[in-house]
Design a protein around this motif. Structure first.
Motif, PDB file in Angstrom:
ATOM      1  N   VAL A  93     -42.972  19.062 -96.714  1.00 54.01           N
ATOM      2  CA  VAL A  93     -42.629  18.700 -98.057  1.00 54.01           C
ATOM      3  C   VAL A  93     -42.231  17.740 -98.149  1.00 54.01           C
ATOM      4  O   VAL A  93     -41.515  16.808 -98.453  1.00 54.01           O
ATOM      5  CB  VAL A  93     -41.218  19.516 -97.954  1.00 54.01           C
ATOM      6  CG1 VAL A  93     -41.519  20.876 -98.130  1.00 54.01           C
ATOM      7  CG2 VAL A  93     -40.376  19.944 -96.661  1.00 54.01           C
TER       8      VAL A  93
ATOM      9  N   THR B 179     -38.990  23.291-108.326  1.00 48.24           N
ATOM     10  CA  THR B 179     -39.245  23.972-106.945  1.00 48.24           C
ATOM     11  C   THR B 179     -39.051  25.304-107.372  1.00 48.24           C
ATOM     12  O   THR B 179     -37.911  25.910-107.414  1.00 48.24           O
ATOM     13  CB  THR B 179     -38.031  23.205-106.088  1.00 48.24           C
ATOM     14  OG1 THR B 179     -38.850  22.044-106.036  1.00 48.24           O
ATOM     15  CG2 THR B 179     -38.947  23.858-104.064  1.00 48.24           C
ATOM     16  N   GLN B 188     -43.382  23.932-103.695  1.00 45.29           N
ATOM     17  CA  GLN B 188     -42.904  22.416-104.637  1.00 45.29           C
ATOM     18  C   GLN B 188     -43.136  22.534-106.026  1.00 45.29           C
ATOM     19  O   GLN B 188     -44.547  23.127-106.036  1.00 45.29           O
ATOM     20  CB  GLN B 188     -42.817  21.019-103.978  1.00 45.29           C
ATOM     21  CG  GLN B 188     -41.999  20.906-102.449  1.00 45.29           C
ATOM     22  CD  GLN B 188     -42.438  19.343-102.222  1.00 45.29           C
ATOM     23  OE1 GLN B 188     -42.997  18.701-102.135  1.00 45.29           O
ATOM     24  NE2 GLN B 188     -41.027  19.158-102.251  1.00 45.29           N
TER      25      GLN B 188
END
Lengths: 134, 394
Positions: A93, B179, B188
């Motif tokens: 992420v 998400t 994501q």
């Protein structure tokens, strides 16, 4: 020299062209790392200021006179080595690849200079090893 | 070629040749499987990953006057008390509830705290508050109990993982536009990331795909202590489709594991929480594979490039999710895979760093003569179906 700071603007200062004044009056380049600014709201700006050390100090004094809160410890990401299990979930992420797994050891490595303090890694970490040092 | 008794003789004499799975694969690649098989007695595998299908059995000891537990909360986390008087079972993925003894502050902290954290706290030697009510019977008259326990103040404390080891798993992605909070962590939108949850070629069950060298009763490294393979695991599905090298193309065999939690060590048992999903438990598990014959060695020589997992789209929350095809663990570990022409970053959820450390620690135990192999007392079933649960009637 370079200095990373977090600026918190009161509502009345949000309209000020801060980075322009820093460049024009103090000869300081302000690289915006992260910004949260909207009309009539408290704004937050994480910037890396680079320039002459005296100019930097003058600029910080000027910002404070304008009612802008300048925080030196600008919310850096901190990884607690004792808690981290090196699973690497955060690396997926991290938008700037500041968090990566070493290709040999598979240990988590954190590159502070690449971090934009987006904080997406904080809730991602399953063992709560990542925080900001605010 | 070898027997488990023969290997144990060598372990007792300090002469057993033990290699980690990674070292053995390199050995076999360089000198050939036959030479590696002739040279090596035991290959040690390891993993460190979330195993939410885990729980702890505790016997609290009897109070005076005695109690037969009706409800029991350990640091705010409900434990199942439907056994004999003071036996309870604490599940790793059970979240805490507010107002039941946990001093956690805000509601979010309560949600993020679960059975996995309490199990890890007990193993780390910390004291845990306990609140319970009793049925109030003639033989067990007490109706409430409030105390603190540690691992040393309770009789039995053992870990049982109904699904402790997984042979392969899936890769999660999100083809939707928001998400998703999942058991693989955040996924994501628009294929923003891909998460895999198995350490690949180092993983125990991918080194013995047909479960020929291990079985019920095999001794293992479990949470830093000694454990055993107890049974087939829940959702055990050995009939999954397999590649010619016998590794499955998706989730397949699973194993139930058991071990004394009082011997376990905190570095190998970690409470965890997946935001928006729930608490869980990360465990280090190591399995020694006796090189009984060349076929076992051939299976242990399998590389990341020869093992695949299916990429599943979590944006469709159905039992059968759409798949984007198969990728190899070599691709997954490179940090990026390609899905429909788009590069997608990959991140593991299993700690490869700690999986390697599990394997090297178990290797040290065997070389030091502290850990002998146990011959299976029964084989693991090879023919379980994977049944769906479809509601009837209604």
């Amino acid at each position: 020299m370079k200095k990373r700071v977090k600026l918190i603007f009161p509502k009345r200062s949000v309209h000020m062209p801060i980075t322009y004044r820093l460049a024009k009056d103090f000869n300081i380049a302000a690289n915006i790392i992260r910004a949260q600014v909207a009309p009539n709201q408290v704004g937050t700006l994480v910037v890396e200021l680079s320039g002459d050390i005296d100019h930097l100090n003058d600029a910080v004094d000027w910002l404070e006179v304008q009612g802008i809160e300048v925080s030196g410890a600008s919310g850096e990401i901190v990884v607690d080595e004792d808690l981290c299990v090196h699973c690497g979930l955060c690396t997926g992420v991290c938008p700037t690849r500041a968090l990566t797994l070493d290709s040999e050891t598979h240990r988590l490595t954190f590159s502070r200079s690449r971090c934009i303090v987006c904080e997406q890694c904080i809730p991602t970490c399953p063992v709560q090893a990542i925080s900001t040092n605010l | 070629m070898r027997t488990i008794d023969g290997i144990n003789d060598k372990i007792r004499q300090g002469k057993a040749v033990v290699q980690t799975a990674e070292a053995f694969k390199a050995h076999a690649k360089e000198q050939g499987v036959a030479a590696a098989a002739a040279a090596v007695d035991v290959v040690v595998t390891g993993t460190f990953e979330p195993m939410e299908s885990s729980g702890a059995m505790l016997n609290l000891g009897h109070t005076d006057p005695p109690i037969k537990l009706l409800e029991c909360y350990l640091d705010g986390v409900p434990a199942y008390a439907g056994f004999g008087a003071v036996d309870v079972c604490l599940g790793a993925s059970q979240p805490a509830v507010a107002g039941r003894g946990a001093d956690l502050g805000d509601p979010e902290a309560v949600r993020e705290h679960g059975g996995g954290h309490v199990i890890a706290d007990l193993i780390a030697g910390r004291s845990v508050p306990l609140q319970a009510t009793g049925h109030g019977t003639d033989c067990y008259p007490r109706t409430s109990l409030e105390t603190t326990i540690t691992r040393d103040t309770i009789n039995q404390f053992y870990l049982f993982s109904p699904r402790g080891l997984y042979q392969n798993f899936i890769v999660g992605v999100n083809g939707g536009d928001r998400t998703l909070s999942t058991y693989l962590g955040p996924l994501q939108p628009r294929l923003g990331n891909a998460v895999y949850a198995n350490p690949g070629a180092l993983s125990p069950l991918l080194n013995d795909p047909d479960l020929e060298a291990i079985g019920i009763g095999s001794r293992i490294f479990f949470g830093g202590g000694v454990g055993y393979i107890a049974w087939e695991g829940t959702q055990h599905f050995p009939l999954q489709r397999r590649l010619p090298n016998r590794t499955p193309i998706g989730p397949a065999a699973t194993l139930a594991l058991i071990g004394d939690a009082k011997q376990m060590r905190p570095e190998w048992v970690r409470g965890c929480y997946f935001k928006g999903y729930g608490p869980s438990l990360m465990l280090g598990v190591g399995v020694p594979i006796p090189i009984l014959n060349e076929q076992v060695a051939t299976h242990c020589a399998v590389q990341d490039a020869d093992i695949v997992a299916p990429v599943m789209d979590f944006s469709i929350p159905r039992r059968v999710r759409p798949t984007f095809g198969l990728v190899s663990y070599a691709q997954l570990k490179s940090g990026s895979i390609t899905i429909e022409g788009q590069p997608v970053r990959t991140a593991p959820l299993a700690s490869i760093y700690l999986a390697r450390r599990v394997a090297s620690e178990l290797k040290t135990w065997i070389e030091a003569g502290q850990f002998e192999l146990a011959a299976p007392v029964a084989p693991l079933p090879q023919d379980r179906a994977f049944l769906p649960q479809d509601a009837l009637g209604g």
